[in-house]
Motif scaffolding. Structure first.
Motif, mmCIF file in Angstrom:
data_model
loop_
_atom_site.group_PDB
_atom_site.id
_atom_site.type_symbol
_atom_site.label_atom_id
_atom_site.label_comp_id
_atom_site.label_asym_id
_atom_site.label_seq_id
_atom_site.Cartn_x
_atom_site.Cartn_y
_atom_site.Cartn_z
ATOM 1 N N GLY A 145 0.772 -1.229 0.000
ATOM 2 C CA GLY A 145 0.000 0.000 0.000
ATOM 3 C C GLY A 145 0.802 1.275 0.000
ATOM 4 O O GLY A 145 0.230 2.367 -0.033
ATOM 5 N N ARG A 146 2.122 1.158 0.051
ATOM 6 C CA ARG A 146 2.975 2.331 0.023
ATOM 7 C C ARG A 146 4.290 1.879 -0.598
ATOM 8 O O ARG A 146 4.687 0.736 -0.455
ATOM 9 C CB ARG A 146 3.197 2.875 1.425
ATOM 10 C CG ARG A 146 4.036 4.131 1.514
ATOM 11 C CD ARG A 146 4.313 4.505 2.967
ATOM 12 N NE ARG A 146 3.366 5.463 3.495
ATOM 13 C CZ ARG A 146 3.434 6.000 4.721
ATOM 14 N NH1 ARG A 146 4.408 5.677 5.531
ATOM 15 N NH2 ARG A 146 2.537 6.868 5.126
ATOM 16 N N THR A 147 4.994 2.798 -1.250
ATOM 17 C CA THR A 147 6.279 2.442 -1.855
ATOM 18 C C THR A 147 7.270 2.127 -0.749
ATOM 19 O O THR A 147 7.867 3.025 -0.146
ATOM 20 C CB THR A 147 6.797 3.572 -2.753
ATOM 21 O OG1 THR A 147 5.789 3.903 -3.719
ATOM 22 C CG2 THR A 147 8.065 3.128 -3.463
ATOM 23 N N PHE A 148 7.431 0.852 -0.492
ATOM 24 C CA PHE A 148 8.197 0.372 0.660
ATOM 25 C C PHE A 148 9.601 0.949 0.688
ATOM 26 O O PHE A 148 10.103 1.337 1.748
ATOM 27 C CB PHE A 148 8.237 -1.153 0.602
ATOM 28 C CG PHE A 148 8.993 -1.805 1.705
ATOM 29 C CD1 PHE A 148 10.249 -2.355 1.475
ATOM 30 C CD2 PHE A 148 8.459 -1.894 2.987
ATOM 31 C CE1 PHE A 148 10.957 -2.971 2.489
ATOM 32 C CE2 PHE A 148 9.156 -2.508 4.012
ATOM 33 C CZ PHE A 148 10.401 -3.051 3.765
ATOM 34 N N SER A 149 10.235 1.005 -0.471
ATOM 35 C CA SER A 149 11.646 1.381 -0.527
ATOM 36 C C SER A 149 11.906 2.841 -0.185
ATOM 37 O O SER A 149 13.055 3.252 -0.074
ATOM 38 C CB SER A 149 12.217 1.058 -1.906
ATOM 39 O OG SER A 149 11.512 1.775 -2.905
ATOM 40 N N ARG A 150 10.864 3.630 0.002
ATOM 41 C CA ARG A 150 11.035 5.039 0.324
ATOM 42 C C ARG A 150 10.968 5.328 1.817
ATOM 43 O O ARG A 150 11.182 6.477 2.240
ATOM 44 C CB ARG A 150 9.963 5.875 -0.369
ATOM 45 C CG ARG A 150 10.059 5.882 -1.883
ATOM 46 C CD ARG A 150 8.986 6.756 -2.491
ATOM 47 N NE ARG A 150 9.040 6.779 -3.949
ATOM 48 C CZ ARG A 150 8.168 7.417 -4.719
ATOM 49 N NH1 ARG A 150 7.163 8.081 -4.175
ATOM 50 N NH2 ARG A 150 8.291 7.386 -6.016
ATOM 51 N N TYR A 151 10.682 4.320 2.623
ATOM 52 C CA TYR A 151 10.423 4.562 4.041
ATOM 53 C C TYR A 151 11.275 3.680 4.940
ATOM 54 O O TYR A 151 11.501 2.502 4.655
ATOM 55 C CB TYR A 151 8.948 4.322 4.351
ATOM 56 C CG TYR A 151 8.038 5.291 3.642
ATOM 57 C CD1 TYR A 151 7.540 4.983 2.380
ATOM 58 C CD2 TYR A 151 7.713 6.512 4.215
ATOM 59 C CE1 TYR A 151 6.725 5.879 1.710
ATOM 60 C CE2 TYR A 151 6.903 7.402 3.554
ATOM 61 C CZ TYR A 151 6.409 7.094 2.296
ATOM 62 O OH TYR A 151 5.607 7.985 1.642
ATOM 63 N N GLY A 152 11.707 4.274 6.049
ATOM 64 C CA GLY A 152 12.373 3.494 7.062
ATOM 65 C C GLY A 152 11.394 2.591 7.780
ATOM 66 O O GLY A 152 10.176 2.797 7.725
ATOM 67 N N MET A 153 11.945 1.594 8.436
ATOM 68 C CA MET A 153 11.134 0.631 9.165
ATOM 69 C C MET A 153 11.686 0.449 10.574
ATOM 70 O O MET A 153 12.885 0.613 10.813
ATOM 71 C CB MET A 153 11.136 -0.715 8.456
ATOM 72 C CG MET A 153 10.503 -0.715 7.076
ATOM 73 S SD MET A 153 8.724 -0.426 7.138
ATOM 74 C CE MET A 153 8.169 -1.907 7.986
ATOM 75 N N GLY A 154 10.800 0.107 11.475
ATOM 76 C CA GLY A 154 11.225 -0.139 12.843
ATOM 77 C C GLY A 154 10.531 -1.346 13.431
ATOM 78 O O GLY A 154 9.478 -1.780 12.943
#
Length: 123
Positions: free
Chosen positions: A25-34
């Motif tokens: 649902g969102r461009t995964f590669s543009r966001y950090g993850m925790g």
């Protein structure tokens, strides 16, 4: 945005587990993850985070040297490899996607959360 965490279970102290967090649902590669966790009777606490590229990772002192966060942007998935598990690691583990560039320890820096996966470490 949907985050689906999996991989939790029951393990003996000293054992290992790998958690996965599949995103959509969102461009995964543009966001950090925790990854965060919440133990029985405790507040949710930071475990680890990773920048959008995977180039930088951050860990809570309590898991440093035992846990490894990683991501595969081709699979839209983040991982948490947990080794040398201790009973105090018992908790529900949540993955989260950052709202911006920061991937710190503050829950407010993340705007989407998975449903959680239970990790139980027996002594």
């Amino acid at each position: 945005v949907q985050l689906q965490a999996s991989g939790g279970g029951l393990v003996q102290a000293g054992g290992s587990l790998r958690l996965s967090c599949a995103a959509s649902g969102r461009t995964f590669s543009r966001y950090g993850m925790g990854w965060f966790r919440q133990g029985p009777g405790k507040e949710r606490e930071f475990v680890a985070s990773i920048t959008w590229s995977g180039g930088s990772t951050y860990y809570a002192d309590s898991v440093k040297g035992r846990f490894t966060i990683s991501r595969d942007n081709t699979k839209n998935t983040a991982y948490l490899q947990m080794n040398s598990l201790k009973p105090e690691d018992t908790a529900v583990y949540y993955c989260a996607m950052a709202r911006g560039l920061r991937v710190g320890a503050d829950v407010g820096e993340y705007d989407h959360w998975g449903q959680g996966t239970l990790v139980t470490v027996s002594s």
